[in-house]
Design a protein around this motif. Sequence first.
Motif, PDB file in Angstrom:
ATOM      1  N   TYR A  52       0.820  -1.305   0.121  1.00 39.61           N
ATOM      2  CA  TYR A  52       0.107  -0.188  -0.017  1.00 39.61           C
ATOM      3  C   TYR A  52       0.790   1.041   0.035  1.00 39.61           C
ATOM      4  CZ  TYR A  52      -3.990  -3.015   0.950  1.00 39.61           C
ATOM      5  OH  TYR A  52      -5.108  -3.650   1.014  1.00 39.61           O
ATOM      6  N   THR A  53       0.391   2.141  -0.848  1.00 43.15           N
ATOM      7  CA  THR A  53       1.321   3.339  -0.685  1.00 43.15           C
ATOM      8  C   THR A  53       0.986   4.321   0.595  1.00 43.15           C
ATOM      9  OG1 THR A  53       0.727   3.600  -3.084  1.00 43.15           O
ATOM     10  CG2 THR A  53       1.128   5.883  -1.971  1.00 43.15           C
ATOM     11  N   PRO A  54       2.100   4.644   1.235  1.00 41.64           N
ATOM     12  CA  PRO A  54       1.878   5.231   2.480  1.00 41.64           C
ATOM     13  C   PRO A  54       1.434   6.510   2.631  1.00 41.64           C
ATOM     14  CG  PRO A  54       4.256   5.407   1.967  1.00 41.64           C
ATOM     15  CD  PRO A  54       3.507   4.495   0.579  1.00 41.64           C
ATOM     16  N   VAL A  55       0.267   6.988   2.116  1.00 37.53           N
ATOM     17  CA  VAL A  55      -0.355   8.029   2.351  1.00 37.53           C
ATOM     18  C   VAL A  55      -1.788   8.004   2.751  1.00 37.53           C
ATOM     19  CG1 VAL A  55      -1.216  10.180   0.859  1.00 37.53           C
ATOM     20  CG2 VAL A  55       0.992   8.885   0.120  1.00 37.53           C
ATOM     21  N   ASN A  76      -5.380  12.164  13.204  1.00 31.01           N
ATOM     22  CA  ASN A  76      -5.053  11.202  12.207  1.00 31.01           C
ATOM     23  C   ASN A  76      -3.583  11.089  12.121  1.00 31.01           C
ATOM     24  OD1 ASN A  76      -7.320  10.625  10.626  1.00 31.01           O
ATOM     25  ND2 ASN A  76      -7.344  12.638   9.717  1.00 31.01           N
ATOM     26  N   ILE A  77      -2.854  12.060  12.421  1.00 34.53           N
ATOM     27  CA  ILE A  77      -1.508  11.753  12.631  1.00 34.53           C
ATOM     28  C   ILE A  77      -1.081  11.136  13.883  1.00 34.53           C
ATOM     29  CG2 ILE A  77       0.729  13.102  13.218  1.00 34.53           C
ATOM     30  CD1 ILE A  77      -0.401  15.706  11.885  1.00 34.53           C
ATOM     31  N   ASP A  81       0.576   7.650  13.597  1.00 32.20           N
ATOM     32  CA  ASP A  81       2.003   6.998  14.294  1.00 32.20           C
ATOM     33  C   ASP A  81       1.978   5.830  15.120  1.00 32.20           C
ATOM     34  OD1 ASP A  81       4.673   8.239  15.590  1.00 32.20           O
ATOM     35  OD2 ASP A  81       3.341   7.717  17.192  1.00 32.20           O
ATOM     36  N   ARG A  82       0.889   5.373  15.709  1.00 30.61           N
ATOM     37  CA  ARG A  82       0.570   4.483  16.572  1.00 30.61           C
ATOM     38  C   ARG A  82       0.451   3.323  15.778  1.00 30.61           C
ATOM     39  NH1 ARG A  82      -3.357   6.445  18.698  1.00 30.61           N
ATOM     40  NH2 ARG A  82      -5.079   5.291  17.924  1.00 30.61           N
ATOM     41  N   GLU A  83      -0.214   3.287  14.572  1.00 29.38           N
ATOM     42  CA  GLU A  83      -0.429   2.077  13.836  1.00 29.38           C
ATOM     43  C   GLU A  83       0.749   1.816  12.906  1.00 29.38           C
ATOM     44  OE1 GLU A  83      -5.337   2.961  12.984  1.00 29.38           O
ATOM     45  OE2 GLU A  83      -3.873   3.187  11.430  1.00 29.38           O
ATOM     46  N   SER A 115       3.324  11.928  19.651  1.00 28.63           N
ATOM     47  CA  SER A 115       3.856  11.013  18.552  1.00 28.63           C
ATOM     48  C   SER A 115       5.366  10.411  18.831  1.00 28.63           C
ATOM     49  CB  SER A 115       3.806  11.685  17.047  1.00 28.63           C
ATOM     50  OG  SER A 115       2.403  12.088  16.675  1.00 28.63           O
ATOM     51  N   LYS A 116       5.513   9.454  18.656  1.00 21.53           N
ATOM     52  CA  LYS A 116       6.981   8.793  18.803  1.00 21.53           C
ATOM     53  C   LYS A 116       7.836   9.144  17.565  1.00 21.53           C
ATOM     54  CE  LYS A 116       5.739   5.096  21.831  1.00 21.53           C
ATOM     55  NZ  LYS A 116       5.789   3.524  22.084  1.00 21.53           N
ATOM     56  N   GLY A 117       7.447   8.955  16.469  1.00 22.84           N
ATOM     57  CA  GLY A 117       8.214   9.546  15.345  1.00 22.84           C
ATOM     58  C   GLY A 117       8.246  11.005  15.140  1.00 22.84           C
TER      59      GLY A 117
END
Length: 508
Positions: A52-55, A76-77, A81-83, A115-117
Amino acid sequence: MKLAYWMYAGPAHIGTLRIASSFKNVHAIMHAPLGDDYFNVMRSMLERERNYTPVTASVVDRNVLARGSQEKVVDNIVRKDREEHPDLIVLTPTCTSSILQEDLKNFCDRAQIDSKGDVMLADVNHYRYNELQAADRSLHQIVQFYLEKARKKGELPEGKTEKPSVNIIGMTTLGFHNNHDCTELKRLMADLGIEVNTVIPEDASVNDLKLMPRAWFNLVPYREIGVMTADYLEREFAMPCVDITPMGIVDTARCIRKIQAVINAQGATVDYEPFIDEQTRFVSQAAWFSRSIDCQNLTGKKAVVFGDNTHAAALTKILSREMGIHVLLAGTYCKYDAEWFTNEVSDYCDRVLISEDNAEIADAIAQLEPAAIFGTQMERHIGKRLNIPCGVIAAPIHIQNFPLGYKPFMGYEGSNQLVDLIYNSFTLGMEDHLLEIFGGHDTKEGITKTMSAESNLGWSRDGLAELNKIPGFVRGKVKRNTEKFARDRNIAEITAEVLYAAKEAVGV
């Protein structure tokens, strides 16, 4: 404002999404209404992606318009980040959602707390820049972010690699033959004894960007994407840049000689002249073919070239100086970089055209009547209508321009592929002869080679019958000259008698 039904370069958010989805483990959030979220489908189809395209689209709907976007975008962000556990999430609006004038930077700052990232806003003016400009800026922004982050943490490695090494900058998803060009450039660097330090952004990790200053130099093969990043690295880390596109025998040799000069200036003693000589004379088929009787049949043939800066400039020079083909017109839709393009091609063509108006390009091709066109898929459509063969050499492109087989345009193997494309794009003399004898595909009634819709002239049945008796390769010229003859004399309908009169008057 002018309504356009064809765009050579897409909107800015497409460029940002191309960069984000090229990196490994980077996710993009597109803040947009429904209708702007076609990137996923387009990339999956054209690149034949297995994953899947990561968008993810953070959809602007009526609830967002009523309450504002902040809560939805931040949610959504944080959810992605969690998923997905990405190293970086890039938030980009589209032209449509930019109208809302929201503080998206604040949204990113809010989301970063949970968010971790890393979370970053693609800082691009969506009204001023197109897809290519936005891609260049987005790549520069990501590289700068991670190098400055590493510098603050004291994680920047010191010194250069032991052996000469290179960063190849600008290889992206949805690029024209980018993946094949990348493979060929890696092979070329290996032949020269040069290690590939990083390739960005395609399949690179943002965590490895801190290693970029270890390379001896940067190679930017495409003018459209990578120049801003290379300029930044040169300013901040004194890294030299090689920006000669290695397409064609001559420019591949120029690129290698520039690499040799850059490496030797840093203390090495390499001599690539024997390699260039061997490849040019004995390995590459392109140099041999240019001297063969087959290629001599193309000498003096006329062509039109149009595309992005990189490919249009390279093809113009290859056609003119390597194959003896007369380039009537060389053009680009990269209006923001017109000076560079003009300097590159002005010595190799009769006319330079800088335009984003496909109707202007179509009319120029119709007037010039080249034997072949080398352009984008739009020029291919124009060529089909004009009955002129066209080789596709630049984006915009269709799925057929994402070949499964190995077809680089760069390096010595790329030179072979380009020669094949050029030679096979021309309709050769015997083919013309056979088409005339057996009919072939040349059965259209009254083929026109006028692309603009300015003519209100009609042709009578006997006029069309006489026109169709004229050989196809000159029929368009005869038709245009006859129409000009009729228009100058205020004749509304062209009969066989008018056609004969035009022949006698202007020798059509």
